[in-house]
Design a protein around this motif. Structure first.
Motif, PDB file in Angstrom:
ATOM      1  N   ILE A  68      51.524  47.526  49.904  1.00  0.00           N
ATOM      2  CA  ILE A  68      52.053  48.014  51.185  1.00  0.00           C
ATOM      3  C   ILE A  68      53.420  48.650  50.982  1.00  0.00           C
ATOM      4  N   ASP A  69      54.231  48.071  50.085  1.00  0.00           N
ATOM      5  CA  ASP A  69      55.530  48.681  49.761  1.00  0.00           C
ATOM      6  C   ASP A  69      55.325  50.081  49.181  1.00  0.00           C
ATOM      7  N   THR A 123      51.448  54.334  59.711  1.00  0.00           N
ATOM      8  CA  THR A 123      52.905  54.439  59.674  1.00  0.00           C
ATOM      9  C   THR A 123      53.373  55.788  60.215  1.00  0.00           C
ATOM     10  N   SER A 140      42.309  51.947  52.156  1.00  0.00           N
ATOM     11  CA  SER A 140      43.638  51.354  52.329  1.00  0.00           C
ATOM     12  C   SER A 140      44.690  52.405  52.658  1.00  0.00           C
ATOM     13  N   ASP A 177      47.606  39.871  46.339  1.00  0.00           N
ATOM     14  CA  ASP A 177      48.827  39.928  47.146  1.00  0.00           C
ATOM     15  C   ASP A 177      49.057  41.386  47.536  1.00  0.00           C
ATOM     16  N   ARG A 178      48.843  41.726  48.796  1.00  0.00           N
ATOM     17  CA  ARG A 178      48.889  43.112  49.239  1.00  0.00           C
ATOM     18  C   ARG A 178      50.306  43.625  49.488  1.00  0.00           C
ATOM     19  N   SER A 179      51.319  42.770  49.455  1.00  0.00           N
ATOM     20  CA  SER A 179      52.672  43.218  49.781  1.00  0.00           C
ATOM     21  C   SER A 179      53.199  44.289  48.823  1.00  0.00           C
ATOM     22  N   PRO A 180      52.967  44.212  47.486  1.00  0.00           N
ATOM     23  CA  PRO A 180      53.423  45.314  46.614  1.00  0.00           C
ATOM     24  C   PRO A 180      52.728  46.635  46.938  1.00  0.00           C
ATOM     25  N   TYR A 202      47.170  52.479  55.848  1.00  0.00           N
ATOM     26  CA  TYR A 202      48.549  52.005  55.988  1.00  0.00           C
ATOM     27  C   TYR A 202      49.499  53.193  56.167  1.00  0.00           C
ATOM     28  N   TYR A 246      52.771  52.095  49.748  1.00  0.00           N
ATOM     29  CA  TYR A 246      52.343  52.972  50.838  1.00  0.00           C
ATOM     30  C   TYR A 246      53.520  53.379  51.722  1.00  0.00           C
ATOM     31  N   ASN A 247      54.441  52.446  51.935  1.00  0.00           N
ATOM     32  CA  ASN A 247      55.627  52.773  52.739  1.00  0.00           C
ATOM     33  C   ASN A 247      56.488  53.838  52.059  1.00  0.00           C
TER      34      ASN A 247
END
Length: 233
Positions: free
Chosen positions: A76-77, A116, A109, A71-74, A112, A79-80
């Motif tokens: 990506i968070d 941004t 990765s 699950d890449r969402s954590p 990301y 990286y944000n």
């Protein structure tokens, strides 16, 4: 303002960073680097290990923790959050660097963060590095491609049938993160006995590097995360 610089560290051996990348790290005010929290609570970072070998001042290094999950969402968070912190330092007119293993623009990765910042019209710069498959070829003493040969670099998500087709096309195949398709690779080894499978683990990491082209040895191994393969037909 100085651009935010994405510095490629190379595959793991500290000496494989470029002089340009090293100079950026030496003059940076702050350096963001990826780290992973292991199950037992310890923190692991190949990027930090490399920088410590290069005598980079640890006081200016800032870790960001990247969850290792399908699950890449954590991630990506994470990286944000790094993007936001890097912009804050940038707006203070500090020299900001963000490091990546291998090459920051090759299956990294870290893109990301790069994407941004570009969308926010923040000045960025990418310093090239040595990707792991190039270092692997040097370790094995092989020419990855020769004369008019073509190279096909693919991620580890591939089926056995698709991989067999690629090998039989006559192109040299490089598989990054081969641990994701180890069953497919082992099936191909049995299906194409005329191909040479060069298998690597932890290239550039002292006392952990491993290389073999012995197919029986490859079949018997469980592929770790930091592994790749170069296949010649």
């Amino acid at each position: 303002m100085s651009p935010i610089v994405f510095v490629s560290l190379g595959p793991g051996e500290a000496d494989l960073i470029t002089l340009k990348g090293l100079k950026v790290l030496q003059t940076a005010d702050c350096i963001f680097y990826p780290a992973t929290i292991l199950k037992e609570g310890a923190v692991s970072s190949r990027a930090l290990d490399i920088m410590m070998e290069l005598d980079i001042d640890p006081k200016k290094t800032i870790p960001f923790h990247v969850p290792m999950s399908k699950d890449r969402s954590p991630a990506i968070d994470a990286y944000n959050r790094v993007s936001e912190e890097a912009v804050q330092q940038y707006l203070l007119n500090l020299k900001v660097a963000i490091v990546a293993e291998g090459d920051a623009g090759f299956y990294s990765s870290i893109h990301y963060i790069f994407d941004t910042l570009v969308k926010q019209n923040i000045r960025v710069e990418h310093i090239a590095g040595i990707p792991a498959f190039i270092a692997s070829g040097a370790l094995a003493g092989i020419h990855i491609v020769k004369q008019e040969e073509e190279l096909n670099v693919i991620p580890g998500i591939i089926s056995a049938s698709s991989l067999i087709d690629k090998i039989n096309s006559g192109k040299v195949v490089v598989i990054m993160k081969v641990s994701q398709c180890q069953d497919a690779v082992k099936e191909c080894i049995s299906a194409i006995p005329t191909a040479t499978f060069h298998y690597f683990e932890n290239v550039g990491v002292k006392e952990k590097e491993y290389y073999t082209c012995d197919t029986q040895e490859i079949i018997s191994r469980k592929f770790p995360y930091f592994s790749l393969m170069i296949i010649h037909q």
